[in-house]
Write a protein that holds these residues in place. Structure first.
Motif, PDB file in Angstrom:
ATOM      1  N   LEU A   1       0.854  -1.191   0.000  1.00  0.00           N
ATOM      2  CA  LEU A   1       0.000   0.000   0.000  1.00  0.00           C
ATOM      3  C   LEU A   1       0.888   1.239   0.000  1.00  0.00           C
ATOM      4  O   LEU A   1       2.106   1.119  -0.020  1.00  0.00           O
ATOM      5  CB  LEU A   1      -0.922  -0.043   1.221  1.00  0.00           C
ATOM      6  N   SER A   2       0.287   2.415   0.042  1.00  0.00           N
ATOM      7  CA  SER A   2       1.111   3.629  -0.063  1.00  0.00           C
ATOM      8  C   SER A   2       1.969   3.794   1.187  1.00  0.00           C
ATOM      9  O   SER A   2       1.617   3.329   2.272  1.00  0.00           O
ATOM     10  CB  SER A   2       0.219   4.843  -0.251  1.00  0.00           C
ATOM     11  N   ALA A   3       3.110   4.474   1.014  1.00  0.00           N
ATOM     12  CA  ALA A   3       4.031   4.667   2.133  1.00  0.00           C
ATOM     13  C   ALA A   3       3.329   5.401   3.274  1.00  0.00           C
ATOM     14  O   ALA A   3       3.619   5.178   4.447  1.00  0.00           O
ATOM     15  CB  ALA A   3       5.257   5.430   1.666  1.00  0.00           C
ATOM     16  N   ALA A   4       2.361   6.245   2.898  1.00  0.00           N
ATOM     17  CA  ALA A   4       1.632   6.991   3.922  1.00  0.00           C
ATOM     18  C   ALA A   4       0.904   6.047   4.871  1.00  0.00           C
ATOM     19  O   ALA A   4       0.713   6.337   6.040  1.00  0.00           O
ATOM     20  CB  ALA A   4       0.641   7.927   3.243  1.00  0.00           C
ATOM     21  N   ALA A   5       0.504   4.882   4.364  1.00  0.00           N
ATOM     22  CA  ALA A   5      -0.210   3.918   5.202  1.00  0.00           C
ATOM     23  C   ALA A   5       0.771   3.042   5.988  1.00  0.00           C
ATOM     24  O   ALA A   5       0.418   1.979   6.469  1.00  0.00           O
ATOM     25  CB  ALA A   5      -1.123   3.060   4.325  1.00  0.00           C
ATOM     26  N   GLY A   6       2.021   3.461   6.096  1.00  0.00           N
ATOM     27  CA  GLY A   6       3.014   2.740   6.904  1.00  0.00           C
ATOM     28  C   GLY A   6       3.538   1.511   6.208  1.00  0.00           C
ATOM     29  O   GLY A   6       3.923   0.536   6.856  1.00  0.00           O
ATOM     30  N   SER A   7       3.551   1.526   4.885  1.00  0.00           N
ATOM     31  CA  SER A   7       4.034   0.327   4.209  1.00  0.00           C
ATOM     32  C   SER A   7       5.286   0.609   3.385  1.00  0.00           C
ATOM     33  O   SER A   7       5.905   1.656   3.507  1.00  0.00           O
ATOM     34  CB  SER A   7       2.915  -0.299   3.398  1.00  0.00           C
ATOM     35  N   SER A   8       5.635  -0.331   2.526  1.00  0.00           N
ATOM     36  CA  SER A   8       7.002  -0.363   2.003  1.00  0.00           C
ATOM     37  C   SER A   8       7.270   0.586   0.828  1.00  0.00           C
ATOM     38  O   SER A   8       8.416   0.806   0.476  1.00  0.00           O
ATOM     39  CB  SER A   8       7.341  -1.789   1.584  1.00  0.00           C
ATOM     40  N   GLY A   9       6.234   1.114   0.198  1.00  0.00           N
ATOM     41  CA  GLY A   9       6.434   2.085  -0.881  1.00  0.00           C
ATOM     42  C   GLY A   9       7.000   1.469  -2.152  1.00  0.00           C
ATOM     43  O   GLY A   9       6.918   0.257  -2.369  1.00  0.00           O
ATOM     44  N   ASP A  10       7.592   2.322  -2.980  1.00  0.00           N
ATOM     45  CA  ASP A  10       8.125   1.889  -4.284  1.00  0.00           C
ATOM     46  C   ASP A  10       9.239   0.846  -4.095  1.00  0.00           C
ATOM     47  O   ASP A  10      10.256   1.133  -3.457  1.00  0.00           O
ATOM     48  CB  ASP A  10       8.674   3.134  -5.005  1.00  0.00           C
ATOM     49  N   PRO A  11       9.058  -0.347  -4.668  1.00  0.00           N
ATOM     50  CA  PRO A  11      10.071  -1.403  -4.476  1.00  0.00           C
ATOM     51  C   PRO A  11      11.325  -1.231  -5.340  1.00  0.00           C
ATOM     52  O   PRO A  11      12.355  -1.859  -5.077  1.00  0.00           O
ATOM     53  CB  PRO A  11       9.330  -2.680  -4.895  1.00  0.00           C
TER      54      PRO A  11
END
Ligand code: NAD
Length: 356
Positions: free
Chosen positions: A136-146
């Motif tokens: 999910l989006s980095a804003a949602a506390g996740s990993s962002g662009d791999p």
């Protein structure tokens, strides 16, 4: 198509056909193997010309994820989903919510993420219906662009290849030709220049080449001149099937190591590289940084830990080369061996607890 025959041939566990009249969703979720953990693999949206082509693609991609996840040492199995439809015309909130509800019915046996034709925003909608979604989006506390992590892993793997071929893993003054200056290729160029390599870069879009050249001092090459350059490493970061009957005689490198998926048009092209004395870093071993990054979300994303794991691609490439030498097989076969061995070992452990 005889679906059970096809599933039996490669040991698929489950194929789910999802249909939602209200939103027009028609999707296939293919779960290949969950020996190592829940099946992890993205969701692709594509206007498949026929249902059969959609099924074949879902099966092929799901099985590919089993090998990629297993060889990367991840505790995930392989799965993939496809939505039949045109991503430019057929997307709607209702469609992705319906897809999310189907993913949820699997209770976590399948974890979805974005893939071709599907964006992070689409996955945010899927997330309203299920927790079984990563990336999910980095804003949602996740990993962002791999992509930067994929690029980091590719360069680590390339260094391992250099150690094998040149006796030193330094890339200083090594000539590397990077094909494709997109999300991954651009970052590969960045890491390579940090390593002191002489980098040539090409892309079909001139502005992308210019950016890599301006930002890092890489030398631009026209796409059709890419095989004219005598180099140590050819680094495919564009499309698949780049190693084929036409390109093989033109290769002037000692190593093929890059991010692109499915680099060998056919398996026999991997045999040909071996015969030519060119070391091939199998694509799903060396480009696993992206899935390693997204998989880390499962444990509460930690960037440092993800990078540490991606750095292990160096050792993994050496492991594959070791198996290839020991068994006298090409590296692409050694990579499959590595993945299958890991699943088979754990598979045996699981079977101990199965009642007779
Ligand atoms: P991208 O679309 O951002 O970049 C690909 C680039 O290749 C584009 O700039 C495109 O113009 C260029 N290109 C296409 N055909 C070309 C040609 N004939 N000659 C030169 N350049 C050409 O994609 P990406 O995310 O950078 O991924 C690159 C490859 O790596 C793909 O095969 C992808 O499947 C694979 N991969 C990506 C990741 C990731 O984290 N993004 C992870 C694993 C594998």
């Amino acid at each position: 198509m005889k679906i059970f025959e096809e599933m039996g041939r490669y040991g698929f566990e489950q194929v789910v056909f999802a249909n939602d009249e209200a939103s027009g969703l028609r999707a296939i979720i293919a779960i290949h193997d969950t020996t190592l953990g829940p099946a992890l693999g993205g969701c692709r949206m594509w206007p498949y010309p026929s249902e059969e082509e959609a099924i074949v693609d879902a099966l092929r991609l799901a099985r590919g994820m089993t090998y990629k996840n297993a060889a990367a040492g991840l505790d995930f199995g392989g799965g993939k989903s496809v939505i039949i439809g045109d991503p430019r015309k057929d997307k709607s909130e209702a469609l992705f919510r319906a897809f999310g509800r189907f993913v949820d019915t699997l209770g976590g046996r399948y974890l979805t993420a974005e893939d071709v034709g599907v964006s992070v925003e689409d996955m945010e909608i899927v997330h309203t219906e299920t927790d079984h979604v990563l990336g999910l989006s980095a804003a949602a506390g996740s990993s962002g662009d791999p992509s930067p992590v994929t690029a980091f892993g590719v360069v680590r793997g390339m260094k391992a290849c250099a150690l094998e071929v040149f006796g030193s893993d330094s890339l200083k003054d090594r000539t590397v030709v990077v094909q494709g200056a997109g999300h991954v290729g651009y970052n590969v160029v960045r890491y390579l220049t940090e390593e002191g390599a002489k980098v040539y870069v090409t892309d079909i879009y001139e502005d992308r080449v210019k950016k890599a050249a301006d930002d890092f001092g890489a030398k631009p090459v026209a796409p059709d001149k890419v095989f004219d350059i005598e180099c140590d490493v050819f680094c495919p970061c564009a499309l698949g099937a780049v190693i084929n009957d036409e390109t093989l005689p033109k290769l002037k490198c000692k190593i093929v190591a890059g991010a692109a998926n499915n680099q060998l048009k056919e398996e026999r092209h991997g045999d040909a590289l071996e015969d030519m004395g060119i070391l091939y870093a199998p694509d799903y071993i060396i480009n696993a940084g992206g899935v390693i990054n997204v998989a880390d979300e499962f444990y509460g994303y930690n960037r440092e830990r993800a990078l540490r794991k991606a750095a292990g691609i160096y050792e993994n490439v050496l492991r594959v080369i070791g198996i290839a030498k020991r068994e006298r097989i090409p590296t692409y076969k050694a990579a499959a061996w590595l993945a299958e061995e890991r699943i088979a070992k754990l598979g045996r452990i699981h079977k101990v607890y199965v009642p007779a």
